[in-house]
Write an enzyme that holds these catalytic residues in place. Structure first.
Site, PDB file in Angstrom:
ATOM      1  N   GLY A  12       0.812  -1.362  -0.024  1.00 37.71           N
ATOM      2  CA  GLY A  12       0.137   0.043   0.071  1.00 37.71           C
ATOM      3  C   GLY A  12       0.903   1.328   0.014  1.00 37.71           C
ATOM      4  N   ALA A  18       2.142   4.822   4.661  1.00 39.04           N
ATOM      5  CA  ALA A  18       3.121   4.126   3.864  1.00 39.04           C
ATOM      6  C   ALA A  18       4.040   5.043   2.940  1.00 39.04           C
ATOM      7  CB  ALA A  18       2.344   3.177   2.809  1.00 39.04           C
ATOM      8  N   SER A  86      -4.648  -1.451   4.047  1.00 36.73           N
ATOM      9  CA  SER A  86      -5.838  -2.021   4.569  1.00 36.73           C
ATOM     10  C   SER A  86      -6.919  -0.836   4.500  1.00 36.73           C
ATOM     11  CB  SER A  86      -5.553  -2.093   6.360  1.00 36.73           C
ATOM     12  OG  SER A  86      -6.545  -2.649   6.796  1.00 36.73           O
ATOM     13  N   LYS A 162      -9.906  -3.898  12.032  1.00 36.59           N
ATOM     14  CA  LYS A 162      -8.273  -3.952  12.341  1.00 36.59           C
ATOM     15  C   LYS A 162      -8.138  -5.105  13.617  1.00 36.59           C
ATOM     16  CE  LYS A 162      -5.977  -1.517  10.981  1.00 36.59           C
ATOM     17  NZ  LYS A 162      -5.111  -1.580   9.954  1.00 36.59           N
TER      18      LYS A 162
END
Length: 351
Positions: A12, A18, A86, A162
């Site tokens: 990602g 990221a 995610s 999560k």
């Protein structure tokens, strides 16, 4: 000192957190392999490719979280993998399909690819404080030993995604006994400057505050952490040989009232629609809970589980073992606002 000459895989890579991890790795001289949804979106990837060192040491590859073997190629030959990809959204049409499945299956797919690669030594997973609690309790200090046991598909489904993803990761390592260890970073609400022009969900809070989205000053308290500190935490979790388990990654808490005061004091109130009406009281809490049922399901669930509550958490582990020091919340907030103005999400404050 670099700990590997092999490429470090960041999943990602174009995401808010990221992209900062990629920048930090490049700054330290690492070769980086980043996965993205599509290589065709040149405009979205341009900020990554413009990072110092990217031309020589950044490789971008396509990978679909839900593809069972999509990460086999990206993981091949890597010794360290930082899995950040995610979905993050409070409101979705189908929480199972849009949140839980991508988070859980994507995590397992990445770990399985790392096992098949046979070269991976450590995976650092981006989890969340959402996996620790979905309803803060001001009378209880949260630690890495705590788990969110309350979220469901109806109640804070993002928090559920999560939690289930992180539990799936620990379960995979325990049952499969791969040749790598797992370290998890659990950030709170991540804010800060963005490497690209996109507006991330957490920074949207400040756009909404300035735009008059909030009817008043509500009794909400947030645990903020700067995205640059989160990136440092991931790299430290990768580089620190003794890193293990989970790490709560969060700076100071701040309630809406002092947050609004910071914005006012710093010139961000002029010509804006900052909330004025005082709702941070018992009557205000009752009104917020009542009106939450008129909000989209995810937002309503969040309000009912967070209004009137102050999160308390212990960050001694991440500070002691990884050496992370967090930026002051006011500094991070103001630099976030300046960056939002730079990208055109809000108008600049008066000189």
């Amino acid at each position: 000192m670099k700990i590997t000459a092999a490429p470090v895989l960041v999943t990602g890579a174009a995401g808010f957190v990221a992209s900062h991890i990629v920048r930090e790795l490049l700054a330290r001289g690492y070769r980086v392999r980043g996965t993205v949804r599509s290589l065709a979106k040149d405009k979205d990837l341009a900020p990554l490719r413009a990072l110092p060192g990217a031309a020589e040491r950044l490789e971008l590859v396509e990978a679909d979280l839900l593809g069972a073997s999509a990460f086999d190629g990206p993981a091949a030959g890597c010794e360290y993998v930082l899995h950040t990809a995610s979905p993050y959204a409070l409101d979705v049409k189908d929480p199972q399909k849009d949140l839980v499945d991508p988070a859980v299956n994507g995590t397992v797919n990445v770990l399985a690819a790392c096992r098949r690669a046979g070269t991976v030594k450590r995976v650092v997973l981006t989890s969340s404080m959402a996996a620790i609690t979905d309803e803060p309790d001001s009378d209880r200090v949260l630690t890495e030993a705590d788990w969110n046991e309350r979220s469901t598909l109806e109640r804070n489904p993002y928090y559920l995604s999560k939690t289930l993803a992180e539990k799936a990761a620990w379960r995979f390592v325990e049952s499969e006994r791969p040749g790598f260890d797992l370290v998890v970073v659990n950030p709170f609400l991540v804010i800060g400057p963005s490497i690209g022009p996109g507006l991330n969900t957490s920074n949207q809070l400040f756009v909404d505050l300035l735009a008059g989205t909030y009817p008043g000053v509500m009794n909400l308290t947030w645990g903020f952490v700067d995205v640059r500190d989160v990136a440092l935490a991931h790299v430290a979790a990768m580089e620190t040989a003794g890193a293990k388990g989970r790490y709560i990654c969060a700076g100071d808490t701040i309630a809406m009232r002092p947050l609004v005061e910071v914005l006012e004091r710093s010139g961000w109130g002029e010509g804006r629609k900052l909330p004025r009406l005082g709702m941070d009281c018992a009557a205000g809490d009752f009104a917020v809970r009542l009106s939450s049922y008129l909000q989209p399901k995810g937002v309503g669930s969040y309000l009912r589980t967070h209004v009137g509550r102050v999160p308390c958490y212990d960050t001694a582990k991440i500070q002691g073992e990884l050496g992370i020091r967090f930026r002051p919340v006011e500094t991070s907030v103001l630099e976030t606002l300046d960056d939002l103005a730079r990208w055109g999400h809000v108008t600049a404050r008066p000189a």
